[in-house]
Design a protein around this motif. Structure first.
Motif, PDB file in Angstrom:
ATOM      1  N   ASP A   1      11.076  46.954  15.382  1.00 29.96           N
ATOM      2  CA  ASP A   1      11.188  45.689  14.655  1.00 29.96           C
ATOM      3  C   ASP A   1      12.521  44.994  14.947  1.00 29.96           C
ATOM      4  N   THR A   2      13.325  45.597  15.815  1.00 31.42           N
ATOM      5  CA  THR A   2      14.627  45.039  16.160  1.00 31.42           C
ATOM      6  C   THR A   2      14.440  43.739  16.936  1.00 31.42           C
ATOM      7  N   PRO A   3      15.254  42.702  16.657  1.00 30.02           N
ATOM      8  CA  PRO A   3      15.120  41.440  17.398  1.00 30.02           C
ATOM      9  C   PRO A   3      15.251  41.640  18.901  1.00 30.02           C
ATOM     10  N   VAL A   4      14.555  40.799  19.645  1.00 35.16           N
ATOM     11  CA  VAL A   4      14.584  40.853  21.108  1.00 35.16           C
ATOM     12  C   VAL A   4      15.190  39.553  21.629  1.00 35.16           C
ATOM     13  N   ALA A   5      16.265  39.693  22.420  1.00 39.60           N
ATOM     14  CA  ALA A   5      16.900  38.538  23.053  1.00 39.60           C
ATOM     15  C   ALA A   5      16.747  38.658  24.562  1.00 39.60           C
ATOM     16  N   VAL A   6      16.504  37.536  25.208  1.00 41.20           N
ATOM     17  CA  VAL A   6      16.252  37.517  26.647  1.00 41.20           C
ATOM     18  C   VAL A   6      17.470  36.968  27.378  1.00 41.20           C
ATOM     19  N   GLY A   7      17.871  37.688  28.429  1.00 43.59           N
ATOM     20  CA  GLY A   7      18.977  37.245  29.269  1.00 43.59           C
ATOM     21  C   GLY A   7      18.669  37.403  30.740  1.00 43.59           C
ATOM     22  N   PHE A   8      19.595  37.016  31.594  1.00 42.26           N
ATOM     23  CA  PHE A   8      19.498  36.999  33.059  1.00 42.26           C
ATOM     24  C   PHE A   8      18.759  35.734  33.502  1.00 42.26           C
ATOM     25  N   GLY A   9      19.480  34.787  34.008  1.00 46.72           N
ATOM     26  CA  GLY A   9      18.869  33.619  34.630  1.00 46.72           C
ATOM     27  C   GLY A   9      18.764  32.385  33.769  1.00 46.72           C
ATOM     28  N   ILE A  10      18.941  32.507  32.468  1.00 45.90           N
ATOM     29  CA  ILE A  10      18.749  31.352  31.586  1.00 45.90           C
ATOM     30  C   ILE A  10      19.995  30.469  31.631  1.00 45.90           C
ATOM     31  N   HIS A  11      19.783  29.167  31.843  1.00 49.93           N
ATOM     32  CA  HIS A  11      20.944  28.270  31.886  1.00 49.93           C
ATOM     33  C   HIS A  11      20.667  26.877  31.343  1.00 49.93           C
ATOM     34  N   SER A  12      19.407  26.476  31.233  1.00 47.02           N
ATOM     35  CA  SER A  12      19.110  25.116  30.803  1.00 47.02           C
ATOM     36  C   SER A  12      18.521  25.083  29.399  1.00 47.02           C
ATOM     37  N   PRO A  13      18.708  23.955  28.689  1.00 52.21           N
ATOM     38  CA  PRO A  13      18.067  23.811  27.375  1.00 52.21           C
ATOM     39  C   PRO A  13      16.550  23.951  27.446  1.00 52.21           C
ATOM     40  N   GLU A  14      15.955  23.471  28.533  1.00 45.06           N
ATOM     41  CA  GLU A  14      14.497  23.564  28.678  1.00 45.06           C
ATOM     42  C   GLU A  14      14.051  25.019  28.742  1.00 45.06           C
ATOM     43  N   GLN A  15      14.771  25.833  29.497  1.00 47.15           N
ATOM     44  CA  GLN A  15      14.450  27.267  29.564  1.00 47.15           C
ATOM     45  C   GLN A  15      14.624  27.913  28.191  1.00 47.15           C
ATOM     46  N   ALA A  16      15.725  27.572  27.510  1.00 43.78           N
ATOM     47  CA  ALA A  16      15.995  28.161  26.196  1.00 43.78           C
ATOM     48  C   ALA A  16      14.879  27.830  25.214  1.00 43.78           C
ATOM     49  N   ALA A  17      14.442  26.576  25.219  1.00 47.30           N
ATOM     50  CA  ALA A  17      13.370  26.168  24.304  1.00 47.30           C
ATOM     51  C   ALA A  17      12.080  26.928  24.597  1.00 47.30           C
ATOM     52  N   GLN A  18      11.764  27.075  25.864  1.00 46.36           N
ATOM     53  CA  GLN A  18      10.531  27.760  26.247  1.00 46.36           C
ATOM     54  C   GLN A  18      10.584  29.238  25.869  1.00 46.36           C
ATOM     55  N   ILE A  19      11.689  29.902  26.177  1.00 48.09           N
ATOM     56  CA  ILE A  19      11.796  31.335  25.924  1.00 48.09           C
ATOM     57  C   ILE A  19      11.860  31.627  24.427  1.00 48.09           C
ATOM     58  N   SER A  20      12.447  30.704  23.662  1.00 47.26           N
ATOM     59  CA  SER A  20      12.551  30.935  22.220  1.00 47.26           C
ATOM     60  C   SER A  20      11.197  30.931  21.533  1.00 47.26           C
ATOM     61  N   GLN A  21      10.157  30.479  22.226  1.00 44.92           N
ATOM     62  CA  GLN A  21       8.817  30.520  21.651  1.00 44.92           C
ATOM     63  C   GLN A  21       8.308  31.953  21.531  1.00 44.92           C
ATOM     64  N   VAL A  22       8.829  32.855  22.368  1.00 40.95           N
ATOM     65  CA  VAL A  22       8.351  34.239  22.353  1.00 40.95           C
ATOM     66  C   VAL A  22       9.449  35.241  22.000  1.00 40.95           C
ATOM     67  N   ALA A  23      10.722  34.845  22.123  1.00 43.34           N
ATOM     68  CA  ALA A  23      11.840  35.760  21.880  1.00 43.34           C
ATOM     69  C   ALA A  23      12.590  35.370  20.619  1.00 43.34           C
ATOM     70  N   ASP A  24      13.404  36.290  20.119  1.00 44.70           N
ATOM     71  CA  ASP A  24      14.211  36.032  18.924  1.00 44.70           C
ATOM     72  C   ASP A  24      15.562  35.415  19.259  1.00 44.70           C
ATOM     73  N   GLY A  25      15.901  35.407  20.530  1.00 43.89           N
ATOM     74  CA  GLY A  25      17.170  34.818  20.933  1.00 43.89           C
ATOM     75  C   GLY A  25      17.259  34.721  22.442  1.00 43.89           C
ATOM     76  N   VAL A  26      18.203  33.916  22.916  1.00 48.33           N
ATOM     77  CA  VAL A  26      18.448  33.796  24.352  1.00 48.33           C
ATOM     78  C   VAL A  26      19.922  34.100  24.626  1.00 48.33           C
TER      79      VAL A  26
END
Length: 256
Positions: free
Chosen positions: A198-223
């Motif tokens: 149940d621990t939050p999941v944050a995604v890293g490696f390669g993320i740099h744009s607001p568009e990527q952040a918005a998209q990934i935040s739909q499935v992840a708890d953080g970027v």
């Protein structure tokens, strides 16, 4: 002791990464405070290492600048002590195992506890060897943050069992660095992780744009964003505060 959970409380977390003592001790302290003041929910501080197997060129070059400015593990802790004089922002360290071993496991994690460093990421520590470090982390109330890669597959359960703080989901194969496209099926990867924690999941490696952040935040708890922040510092030197602030504002807006 850890305040990592505050970063994820009722929101998608924006996690910013910077290399300790880049471009120098004083400005590195200032930049962590700048990131925090701009709204970064958690700051990840990289401890430079001579053989950084997970780091791409941007972060490797930052490490070289930090070495020129006299960085050491002890100096990184002194830097955190200065940050803590003014900021309670959640902090984690990204550090390679040899630095922890050389400093001494007990002493390293006791210092993390004293400075309210909520977690430690050790990218070259495989789950099979984690026990020798985990006991010291647990005794100090410091989260030992696991990394899950696109190739983790059937090992995910073992990697994330008993995880706390957050799980670092590595979006892409290879080293750190901005990518225009994330090829990994992150939704499946995160679903697989959440079967076992149940621990939050944050995604890293390669993320740099607001568009990527918005998209990934739909499935992840953080970027998690590293190279894009480090690149701003490389370009602006001791005058990066405004660009860092603007960048954090753009990323936070994307997440909300």
């Amino acid at each position: 002791m850890t305040n990592i959970s505050d970063a994820f409380k009722n929101k998608k977390a924006f996690i910013g990464f910077t290399v300790a003592c880049d471009p120098d001790f004083e400005k590195s302290v200032d930049y962590v405070k700048t990131l925090a003041a701009a709204g970064t929910d958690l700051v990840e501080i990289g401890v430079p290492f001579s053989d950084p197997i997970a780091d791409g060129p941007v972060i490797q070059e930052a490490g070289l600048r930090a070495f020129k400015s006299g960085v050491s593990t002890k100096r990184v802790f002194e830097m955190v002590a200065k940050i803590r004089e003014e900021s309670s922002v959640p902090l984690v360290l990204l550090v390679y195992l040899n630095n922890v071993f050389k400093y001494g496991y007990a002493k390293f994690f006791a210092t993390c506890q004293d400075l309210k460093i909520g977690g430690v990421i050790i990218p070259d520590l495989p789950v099979e060897e984690r026990a020798e470090v985990a006991v010291f982390a647990k005794n100090s109330g410091c989260s030992l943050i696991p990394l899950v890669a696109p190739t983790s597959g059937t090992r995910i359960k073992k990697i994330v069992t008993d995880a706390d703080g957050f799980v670092y989901a590595v979006s892409s194969l290879g080293v750190t660095g901005a990518r225009n496209k994330i090829a990994t099926n992150l939704q499946k990867m995160i679903t697989d992780i959440k079967q076992f924690t149940d621990t939050p999941v944050a995604v890293g490696f390669g993320i740099h744009s607001p568009e990527q952040a918005a998209q990934i935040s739909q499935v992840a708890d953080g970027v998690i964003v590293g190279s894009a922040i480090v690149k701003i510092i490389a370009q602006e030197g001791r005058h990066a505060d405004k660009k860092l602030t603007d960048y954090v504002h753009a990323m936070k807006t994307a997440l909300t």
